[in-house]
Design a protein around this motif. Structure first.
Motif, mmCIF file in Angstrom:
data_model
loop_
_atom_site.group_PDB
_atom_site.id
_atom_site.type_symbol
_atom_site.label_atom_id
_atom_site.label_comp_id
_atom_site.label_asym_id
_atom_site.label_seq_id
_atom_site.Cartn_x
_atom_site.Cartn_y
_atom_site.Cartn_z
ATOM 1 N N VAL A 207 0.834 -1.200 0.000
ATOM 2 C CA VAL A 207 0.000 0.000 0.000
ATOM 3 C C VAL A 207 0.872 1.254 0.000
ATOM 4 O O VAL A 207 0.584 2.238 -0.711
ATOM 5 N N ALA A 208 1.961 1.243 0.778
ATOM 6 C CA ALA A 208 2.862 2.396 0.814
ATOM 7 C C ALA A 208 3.516 2.636 -0.543
ATOM 8 O O ALA A 208 3.673 3.784 -0.976
ATOM 9 N N THR A 209 3.884 1.558 -1.226
ATOM 10 C CA THR A 209 4.487 1.691 -2.550
ATOM 11 C C THR A 209 3.494 2.286 -3.547
ATOM 12 O O THR A 209 3.849 3.149 -4.355
ATOM 13 N N ILE A 210 2.252 1.822 -3.480
ATOM 14 C CA ILE A 210 1.224 2.368 -4.367
ATOM 15 C C ILE A 210 1.022 3.855 -4.081
ATOM 16 O O ILE A 210 0.914 4.681 -5.004
ATOM 17 N N ALA A 211 0.982 4.231 -2.792
ATOM 18 C CA ALA A 211 0.803 5.636 -2.423
ATOM 19 C C ALA A 211 1.962 6.488 -2.929
ATOM 20 O O ALA A 211 1.762 7.590 -3.460
ATOM 21 N N PHE A 212 3.186 5.975 -2.796
ATOM 22 C CA PHE A 212 4.349 6.721 -3.275
ATOM 23 C C PHE A 212 4.323 6.870 -4.787
ATOM 24 O O PHE A 212 4.727 7.902 -5.335
ATOM 25 N N SER A 213 3.820 5.851 -5.461
ATOM 26 C CA SER A 213 3.780 5.907 -6.930
ATOM 27 C C SER A 213 2.775 6.923 -7.446
ATOM 28 O O SER A 213 2.803 7.280 -8.623
ATOM 29 N N LEU A 214 1.876 7.402 -6.588
ATOM 30 C CA LEU A 214 0.910 8.413 -7.015
ATOM 31 C C LEU A 214 1.532 9.795 -7.131
ATOM 32 O O LEU A 214 0.927 10.699 -7.725
ATOM 33 N N LEU A 215 2.711 9.988 -6.571
ATOM 34 C CA LEU A 215 3.375 11.283 -6.667
ATOM 35 C C LEU A 215 3.769 11.564 -8.118
ATOM 36 O O LEU A 215 4.333 10.700 -8.790
ATOM 37 N N PRO A 216 3.508 12.753 -8.632
ATOM 38 C CA PRO A 216 3.823 13.052 -10.039
ATOM 39 C C PRO A 216 5.294 12.867 -10.376
ATOM 40 O O PRO A 216 5.623 12.422 -11.482
ATOM 41 N N VAL A 217 6.176 13.191 -9.446
ATOM 42 C CA VAL A 217 7.608 13.106 -9.739
ATOM 43 C C VAL A 217 8.053 11.667 -9.955
ATOM 44 O O VAL A 217 9.098 11.410 -10.563
ATOM 45 N N PHE A 218 7.250 10.714 -9.482
ATOM 46 C CA PHE A 218 7.647 9.310 -9.540
ATOM 47 C C PHE A 218 7.754 8.805 -10.973
ATOM 48 O O PHE A 218 8.458 7.835 -11.240
ATOM 49 N N GLN A 219 7.055 9.428 -11.921
ATOM 50 C CA GLN A 219 7.057 8.927 -13.295
ATOM 51 C C GLN A 219 8.173 9.520 -14.148
ATOM 52 O O GLN A 219 8.357 9.115 -15.288
ATOM 53 N N ASN A 220 8.916 10.484 -13.623
ATOM 54 C CA ASN A 220 9.980 11.099 -14.421
ATOM 55 C C ASN A 220 11.045 10.077 -14.802
ATOM 56 O O ASN A 220 11.367 9.174 -14.010
ATOM 57 N N PRO A 221 11.621 10.184 -16.012
ATOM 58 C CA PRO A 221 12.614 9.206 -16.456
ATOM 59 C C PRO A 221 13.807 9.072 -15.514
ATOM 60 O O PRO A 221 14.368 7.978 -15.368
ATOM 61 N N GLU A 222 14.204 10.159 -14.841
ATOM 62 C CA GLU A 222 15.373 10.065 -13.962
ATOM 63 C C GLU A 222 15.101 9.221 -12.723
ATOM 64 O O GLU A 222 16.035 8.842 -12.010
ATOM 65 N N PHE A 223 13.819 8.906 -12.463
ATOM 66 C CA PHE A 223 13.482 8.065 -11.330
ATOM 67 C C PHE A 223 13.290 6.605 -11.744
ATOM 68 O O PHE A 223 12.776 5.799 -10.964
ATOM 69 N N ARG A 224 13.691 6.272 -12.960
ATOM 70 C CA ARG A 224 13.543 4.898 -13.438
ATOM 71 C C ARG A 224 14.258 3.917 -12.513
ATOM 72 O O ARG A 224 13.698 2.886 -12.113
#
Length: 401
Positions: free
Chosen positions: A282-299
């Motif tokens: 659940v914590a991982t899913i919540a963190f993945s909702l942050l917009p910055v999480f999808q940026n390529p540098e966070f791959r």
């Protein structure tokens, strides 16, 4: 004269506008290069061509059947979804009978030729020595009337039957001329395997189906994400979050069968491990909702986060081996789990490093790039874990606690 010239100019202008509109439509619905993409669609600079960019939804849906750099990403997980859908139906309809069928198939010839009526009669006489039975006469009457009509009995395991057969049958047949003690000794485990599934209440199936549901959700979410994300910024944002949620769900639910079936007789550890992985998911899913999480540098961070979730399963696996080191099923399931971890780990490594396209940019635009390989490894890992779940079910169905 001026009117004629004006008409010609107007016709030429309209012709140019029509040509521009057609050219714009071709550009809009055609495949573009990486440098022509808006920022939100730029993820892998080593994939240079064959991108769909902001297509209308009907064309996006139809593009599942055309060639572009997401085609195999869509189908590798869509086919995986249908594989697990079939496995779920098979598990729901066939697996409850697997133990019976496998036990009967492995009965020795001497048991097939034995007088089952005589064995049944002797087991009826032995029933009073079975533990945890409140209505012995009813069970004896049902066993006399029909071999297969026994009511499900609680807390009766294969090991209880082995104890019964060891203490009762040899004693009753010691002076028999029909069957020798040595033959009965060799038969007793096979008899127990045959009878136990009829007497045991099957263990809970929900952890296994939770895993199958998590796998199907992950595969379908991933396939949908790769198909629809090119439509618009908003839809891409939603689909990526759904994709990350699916990955976390698959990892979390993959813990449920091994933890539940390994520690079902140790409720404290069972609840501890299940709670931990659920909260982490659940914590991982919540963190993945942050917009910055999808940026390529966070791959790399994304890959490490999901890899860390999977790696946390090492602790319950080691604990299981300590508790059940003498059980072959514990070693068997651990082998499957190691193989599953290998597939997931290699997939995450390929995804994070973008191999092989980083070595030859543009050569793997259509087929063979890292995300496609990652998808194949995910399906292979989940399928391996399915087989581990079957071993757990057979083990606990026959043995109980």
């Amino acid at each position: 004269m001026a009117a004629t010239v004006g008409k010609e100019v107007e016709a030429a202008r309209r012709g140019d506008e029509e040509e521009e509109r057609k050219e714009g439509k071709r550009r809009r619905y055609g495949l573009v290069e990486y440098r022509a993409l808006p920022v939100y669609l730029r993820d892998n600079e080593y994939i240079l061509r064959y991108y769909r960019c902001e297509w209308p939804l009907p064309q996006v849906l139809l593009s599942a059947f055309s060639i572009h750099n997401e085609t195999l990403n869509v189908w590798t997980h869509l086919i995986g979804f249908f594989i697990f859908l079939v496995l779920t139906i098979y598990t729901a309809t066939k697996v409850p009978n697997v133990v019976d069928l496998q036990s009967l198939q492995h009965l020795p010839d001497v048991l097939r030729k034995a007088d089952l009526h005589k064995i049944q009669t002797e087991l009826v006489a032995c029933l009073p020595s079975l533990p945890h039975l409140s209505d012995l006469q009813k069970v004896k009457d049902e066993l006399r009337s029909s071999w297969n009509s026994i009511e499900v009995l609680p807390s009766l395991s294969r090991w209880h039957l082995l104890e019964l057969l060891s203490s009762c049958l040899p004693h009753r047949f010691t002076h028999s001329n029909e069957t020798s003690l040595s033959v009965l000794q060799s038969m007793k485990e096979d008899i127990a395997n045959m009878i136990a599934p009829q007497l045991i209440r099957p263990i809970a199936r929900w952890p296994f189906f939770a895993f199958l549901g998590g796998a199907m959700f992950c595969l379908l979410a991933s396939s949908t994400c790769h198909l629809l994300s090119c439509h618009s910024r908003r839809l891409a944002y939603i689909m990526l979050r759904l994709d990350y949620a699916g990955i976390a769900a698959l990892i979390a639910t993959s813990f449920y069968p091994p933890v539940y079936y390994s520690f079902m007789c140790y409720p404290f550890f069972c609840n501890l491990y299940l709670s931990f992985i659920t909260i982490l998911g659940v914590a991982t899913i919540a963190f993945s909702l942050l917009p910055v999480f999808q940026n390529p540098e966070f791959r790399t961070i994304r890959a490490c986060l999901f890899f860390g979730m999977g790696a946390s399963g090492v602790i319950p696996v080691i604990h299981k081996l300590i508790l059940f080191w003498h059980q072959p099923e514990a070693l068997h399931t651990t082998g499957y789990e190691v193989l599953m971890g290998f597939f997931y780990g290699i997939g995450a490594l390929v995804y994070a490093t973008r191999v092989p396209e980083r070595w030859m940019p543009g050569k793997f635009d259509i087929a063979g790039h890292s995300h496609q390989l990652f998808h194949v490894f995910v399906v292979a890992g989940a399928y391996t874990h399915y087989h581990a779940g079957l071993v757990y079910l057979k083990w606990r169905d026959l043995q109980g606690c």
